[in-house]
Design a protein around this motif. Sequence first.
Motif, PDB file in Angstrom:
ATOM      1  N   GLY A 155     -35.235 -85.574  12.730  1.00  0.00           N
ATOM      2  CA  GLY A 155     -35.279 -86.453  13.901  1.00  0.00           C
ATOM      3  C   GLY A 155     -34.880 -85.781  15.199  1.00  0.00           C
ATOM      4  N   GLN A 318     -27.867 -87.381  18.000  1.00  0.00           N
ATOM      5  CA  GLN A 318     -29.010 -88.297  17.916  1.00  0.00           C
ATOM      6  C   GLN A 318     -28.720 -89.472  16.993  1.00  0.00           C
ATOM      7  OE1 GLN A 318     -31.032 -87.425  20.158  1.00  0.00           O
ATOM      8  NE2 GLN A 318     -29.946 -85.475  20.300  1.00  0.00           N
ATOM      9  N   GLN A 319     -27.983 -89.182  15.919  1.00  0.00           N
ATOM     10  CA  GLN A 319     -27.837 -90.159  14.853  1.00  0.00           C
ATOM     11  C   GLN A 319     -26.389 -90.650  14.829  1.00  0.00           C
ATOM     12  OE1 GLN A 319     -30.071 -88.731  11.737  1.00  0.00           O
ATOM     13  NE2 GLN A 319     -29.463 -90.186  10.214  1.00  0.00           N
ATOM     14  N   GLN A 320     -26.198 -91.946  14.909  1.00  0.00           N
ATOM     15  CA  GLN A 320     -24.820 -92.455  14.925  1.00  0.00           C
ATOM     16  C   GLN A 320     -24.327 -92.656  13.495  1.00  0.00           C
ATOM     17  OE1 GLN A 320     -23.651 -92.330  17.850  1.00  0.00           O
ATOM     18  NE2 GLN A 320     -25.616 -92.189  18.887  1.00  0.00           N
TER      19      GLN A 320
END
Length: 422
Positions: A155, A318-320
């Motif tokens: 991602g 980007q990714q929590q």
Amino acid sequence: MKTLQAVRGMHDILPDDSAAWQWLESILKTQFEAYGYEEIRTPLVEQTELFTKAMGQSTDVIEKEMYALQARGDAHLSLRPEGTAGVVRAVLQHGLLNPPGLKAWYCGPMFRYERPQKGRQRQFYQAGLEAFGIEGPSIDAELIALISRIWRALGIDRHVVLEINSLGDRADRAQYRETLLDYLTPLRDQLDEDSQRRLDLNPLRIFDSKNATTQAIMLDAPKLSDALGPSARTHFEQLCGCLDALDINYTINPGLVRGLDYYGRTVFEWKTEQLGAQGTICAGGRYDELIEMQGGRATPGIGLAMGMERLLELIRDQQQGGFKTSPDAYLVSALAAEHTLAIAERLRTDGPALRLIADLQGGSFKAQFKRADRSAARWALVLGDDELEQGTITVKDLRGNAEQLTLNLNQAAEWLEQNRPG
Ligand code: ATP
Ligand code: MG
């Protein structure tokens, strides 16, 4: 008493972080193996000579970053600063290049004595690929396609850009060296100290300088790309053609020379703007002469390595969260240890994929439930005298409002597997 600290520039990967590491590693492994790469694990320590010969005396790594070891009787050993030299040593030692054609991947810690800062550690992890025995540019393009696929799987594809260049063949570089020297020698005094030294040793490397004045001078320097011979030029043009056909975006950066001596022809780097100054997350290139240099039969090769910490930082941006998998159940028990353990083992046998924590600290139900809650488990399994007598187990919902229920012990594992979180 003061507790000891980890060595400067070397970091622990704690349980809270390891889920993200495992997630990243599993995506890399899946993609590497999908393209036919097999894992290789080489020692962390090699003869120092292996690295000096492969990487070149005038490189940052050899000049200033090596971790030389002083072990009893074993002179001249070093911690590995990168993976390629050891992989080449191993494939030659074990005769894996007869017939040529081997694809290998690795992942593990590397060591460089650098100034620790954001994105720069003294122990850091690299995952890398090496492909031996393919001369044409199709392998260059496939490697790039593979990495592009990985960025999509992670991602982060929107946040990285690919730069490529060709360093030409040895003869091209030798000739270009003279051209570059003609340009740089009159400007010698304006170069930074490191670059002045490199002017004599390896002027190509001056493109790597981080000094602003030097960089400005290099911007106007004659280009290596104008000095490529016909076969290196064709190789590069065909690579660009393949990348275009695959719809892979790239920019040609004529100043991209890479920091190691063994590269020739294709070199490439993926960079991001999200990580500040240390923005290169993956880099590599062709090393068609390295295997012969190490004493093997001339065999083309190409490889790359990605910096795992930088990659993880980019992913985390980007990714929590969301990497951790919580346990399915937490076993709370008022029974004697032998009963609790026997029932827990029974559940694990019945449900091999269950993630089950048994509370072995004991104490009151209240204390055990507190720990059950903290464990993030979906269900609490409760064992008391009634349950033992009747061969049952009581299930309580720790995360929602499902009603408490009692299950027959021999059906409990199946029920838990059918009611997993997520
Ligand atoms: P840099 O210019 O940042 O020093 P390099 O050319 O020395 O990079 P390589 O030898 O190509 O780096 O290593 C491949 C990748 O490994 C880099 O792109 C980076 O992501 C990572 N890496 C290199 N050195 C370090 C370090 N000291 N700490 C963390 N990651 C690193
Ligand atoms: Mg470096």
